[in-house]
Design an enzyme around this catalytic site. Sequence first.
Site, PDB file in Angstrom:
ATOM      1  N   GLN A  43     -20.464 -51.215  23.374  1.00 25.21           N
ATOM      2  CA  GLN A  43     -19.024 -51.240  23.651  1.00 25.21           C
ATOM      3  C   GLN A  43     -18.257 -51.089  22.341  1.00 25.21           C
ATOM      4  O   GLN A  43     -17.043 -50.965  22.340  1.00 25.21           O
ATOM      5  CB  GLN A  43     -18.640 -52.571  24.296  1.00 25.21           C
ATOM      6  CG  GLN A  43     -19.342 -52.848  25.616  1.00 25.21           C
ATOM      7  CD  GLN A  43     -19.128 -54.290  26.047  1.00 25.21           C
ATOM      8  OE1 GLN A  43     -18.136 -54.633  26.669  1.00 25.21           O
ATOM      9  NE2 GLN A  43     -20.066 -55.157  25.717  1.00 25.21           N
TER      10      GLN A  43
ATOM     11  N   HIS B 158     -16.961 -47.212  24.870  1.00 25.65           N
ATOM     12  CA  HIS B 158     -15.515 -47.358  24.618  1.00 25.65           C
ATOM     13  C   HIS B 158     -15.021 -46.460  23.487  1.00 25.65           C
ATOM     14  O   HIS B 158     -13.988 -46.730  22.892  1.00 25.65           O
ATOM     15  CB  HIS B 158     -15.178 -48.835  24.335  1.00 25.65           C
ATOM     16  CG  HIS B 158     -15.372 -49.723  25.535  1.00 25.65           C
ATOM     17  ND1 HIS B 158     -15.488 -51.098  25.463  1.00 25.65           N
ATOM     18  CD2 HIS B 158     -15.467 -49.429  26.854  1.00 25.65           C
ATOM     19  CE1 HIS B 158     -15.650 -51.590  26.680  1.00 25.65           C
ATOM     20  NE2 HIS B 158     -15.645 -50.604  27.540  1.00 25.65           N
TER      21      HIS B 158
ATOM     22  N   CYS C  73      -5.515 -35.278  20.320  1.00 19.31           N
ATOM     23  CA  CYS C  73      -4.107 -35.082  20.658  1.00 19.31           C
ATOM     24  C   CYS C  73      -3.897 -35.348  22.150  1.00 19.31           C
ATOM     25  O   CYS C  73      -4.642 -34.818  22.978  1.00 19.31           O
ATOM     26  CB  CYS C  73      -3.719 -33.640  20.304  1.00 19.31           C
ATOM     27  SG  CYS C  73      -2.121 -33.171  20.985  1.00 19.31           S
TER      28      CYS C  73
ATOM     29  N   ASN D 239     -26.605 -64.515  21.920  1.00 18.35           N
ATOM     30  CA  ASN D 239     -25.195 -64.819  21.667  1.00 18.35           C
ATOM     31  C   ASN D 239     -25.133 -66.157  20.932  1.00 18.35           C
ATOM     32  O   ASN D 239     -26.069 -66.953  21.015  1.00 18.35           O
ATOM     33  CB  ASN D 239     -24.431 -64.908  23.004  1.00 18.35           C
ATOM     34  CG  ASN D 239     -22.929 -64.695  22.851  1.00 18.35           C
ATOM     35  OD1 ASN D 239     -22.258 -65.432  22.138  1.00 18.35           O
ATOM     36  ND2 ASN D 239     -22.407 -63.669  23.508  1.00 18.35           N
TER      37      ASN D 239
END
Length: 252
Positions: A103, A121, A129, A216
């Site tokens: 991500q 992402h 543009c 984590n």
Amino acid sequence: MSSIKISDRLKNVLRSATRVTVFTGAGMSAESGVPTFRGVDGIWKKFKPEELANFDAFMKNPDLVWEWYKHRKQIITDIKPNAGHYALAEMEALYRKFSIITQNIDNLHRRAGSKEIFELHGNIERNYCVGCGKFYENQEVTEQKRAPHCPACGGLIRPDVVWFGEMLPADEWNGGVEASEHCDLFFSIGTSAVVFPAASLPQIAKASGAYVVEINIEQTDFSARADEVLIGKAAEVLPVILKISKELISQK
Ligand code: BJW
């Protein structure tokens, strides 16, 4: 580093797995010095996402959003991959199929040497543009204080990242789903697992039969559904996993 306990079950999977998929979030890059989004020092503690990370906000105040991304581009230019990124890059050679789904927009997996990467992402090193879709490298645009305009059509240039309410790039998403559905072992690393559709990938892997391990520094919304949770920093846990994988595979 040695205090991290790896279960026998995980050791067995590390020995027998042929397809490994790794899903990473902001915590993966924390030891490199990239701030996370929702942690104690997370970016969202200082900025509201709806003010900055969506298209309407950009069109309303392009200079503010551009300034924020320029600041983050600078952070990412100044830092390096950490021991966790390098451990994953080395693990790629140990398994027949090894995919990273990230991500993160910071390009650190690629800079560490990983090859198969799905960037859900986007990537902060690219821009495009909003008018004609032409792509621009950072060197072409980051010098500018205000949001730059496209020399070709005059449209605003934005970072090539996925904002709230936007679709994920189809090829990256489909590749990530495929890698989650077809793996023996799935790691979910340094993500709060709250942003969808990305957060559905560990669930897809679990439902498809993979052994799912979360890494984590704290429990997350997903922890209760993981097969195993390793509490620790990604940059410390992953080198341990690499070492054990190498030993187990060399004994085969
Ligand atoms: C460590 C550590 C260490 C720390 N070691 N660990 C239901 C209700 C309302 C809205 C929605 C909904 N379902 C879906 C949505 C929409 C929305 C969404 O999910 N919202 C939720 C917040 C509810 N999703 C979207 O809009 C997505 N698109 C979409 O759904 O399209 C379909 C659609 C289209 C049109 C209309 C409607 C639907 C797009 C999501 C895009 C997300 N973009 C961002 C910004 C990217 C650009 C940028 O960087 O600026 O992506 S938001 C931000 O969150 C960023 C991240 O990639 C993402 C995930 O964050 P992550 O990586 O998990 O970071 P943290 O900080 O949350 O967690 C860090 C973790 O690391 C923590 O757990 C720490 O403990 C841990 N950690 N140090 C290991 N050293």
